[in-house]
Scaffold this active site. Sequence first.
Site, short mmCIF file in Angstrom:
data_model
loop_
_atom_site.label_atom_id
_atom_site.label_comp_id
_atom_site.label_asym_id
_atom_site.label_seq_id
_atom_site.Cartn_x
_atom_site.Cartn_y
_atom_site.Cartn_z
N GLN A 83 23.98 18.40 -60.56
CA GLN A 83 22.95 19.11 -61.30
C GLN A 83 22.51 18.22 -62.53
O GLN A 83 22.08 19.02 -63.51
CB GLN A 83 23.43 20.44 -62.10
CG GLN A 83 23.31 21.61 -60.70
CD GLN A 83 21.87 21.94 -60.32
OE1 GLN A 83 21.05 21.52 -60.93
NE2 GLN A 83 21.76 22.30 -59.04
N SER A 84 22.87 16.95 -62.47
CA SER A 84 22.49 16.19 -63.63
C SER A 84 20.80 16.15 -63.82
O SER A 84 20.05 16.02 -63.06
CB SER A 84 22.67 14.70 -63.22
OG SER A 84 22.12 13.65 -63.99
N ASN A 85 20.79 16.33 -65.22
CA ASN A 85 19.21 16.34 -65.77
C ASN A 85 18.77 15.01 -65.76
O ASN A 85 17.61 14.66 -65.75
CB ASN A 85 19.39 16.77 -67.17
CG ASN A 85 19.70 18.54 -67.32
OD1 ASN A 85 19.17 18.99 -66.67
ND2 ASN A 85 20.95 18.71 -68.33
N CYS A 87 19.48 12.57 -63.78
CA CYS A 87 19.27 12.13 -62.37
C CYS A 87 17.68 12.71 -61.95
O CYS A 87 17.18 12.23 -61.35
CB CYS A 87 20.25 12.55 -61.24
SG CYS A 87 21.90 11.37 -61.44
#
Length: 341
Positions: A83-85, A87
């Site tokens: 859930q990386s912002n 990325c």
Amino acid sequence: MSESLPIPLPSRLRLAHLPTPLQPLDRISERHSFPYGGPRIWVKRDDLTESGMSGNKLRKLEFVAAEALGQECDTLITCGGVQSNHCRTTALVGARLGFKVHLLLRGERDAAIDGNLLLDHLAGADVTIYPPSEYAGNLGRIFTHWRERYTALGRRAFCIPTGASDGLGIWGYLAASMELMQDCRAQGFVPDHIVCATGSGGTQAGLTLGCQLLEVESRVTGYAVCDNAAYFQNKVREDIRHWVDLTECSVDLASLTINVNANYMGPGYGEAGPEVYQTINKVANLEGLLLDPVYTGKAFHGLLQELGKGRYSGCSNLVFVHSGGQFALFPHRDNFSFSGV
Ligand SMILES: *Cc1c(COP(=O)(O)O)cnc(C)c1O
């Protein structure tokens, strides 16, 4: 105080809508700060840098993407949690600029296509998910594998580290430090404190170095969302040292004060106790401001606790940097409990 940094900014693409607003949170201040002799609380709305690309990573990527274009790369490879912002922002920035984007994500292979991961797919990024046991300790090898693979295909890949936190990425929050000081000056104050969530360290590194280079007394504190204080002491210093190597600007590294509060990270990265969800709920209720469960919700919860303990008493103005992350609210939907629903 100095108006600008002692060296010129490197090349930069204009992607974020700047300056972002600086807003007072007066209902929060009245309830959670003034009764304890604390400062007026302000929020720097870096969640408003863009729509899909919202958040702090866009400021870093303005410099990183310019460098990748300068090196004639056509592909961006980066990594992070599922859930990386960072990325998600890279996926959208890549789409906007015409890069191919490949994301190396830590998580379960059957992760729900929700929140940031949904947007990664919408932006057309290639996604490879590695279970935590494969990801940990192998990241360098995984990057090398993919970079070489793209080279063999006749492409040129630019690798961006976790959170774009390195000597190049921290330009984002060096430039932001100048912007923030101008915002505060326009409101007639110099902040006593600047508070941010810290995850890969680059935001804190940029703000800390920015305040030193601009010769302002504001004290920058990162509220850790994972790892411990020693880790961030090291990481922030390492990013600044890398910046010094790249720019050859002279900085007194020994005199830098790096303030980390690691008392509110809860169970670990991406996991929070009910108190963080309650704080997110409260802040949305009181101020119409959306925090996120992974970074800003934790940091703001920690800030409210510290205000209640009188940690910031006697100060006049404190700025909380809202670094974004709201798309993660949706995959965390089951952690909220609403009375009467
Ligand atoms: C990445 C991120 C942070 C942490 O910033 P770092 O520069 O990685 O320390 C804080 N908030 C949000 C919403 C983020 O996505």
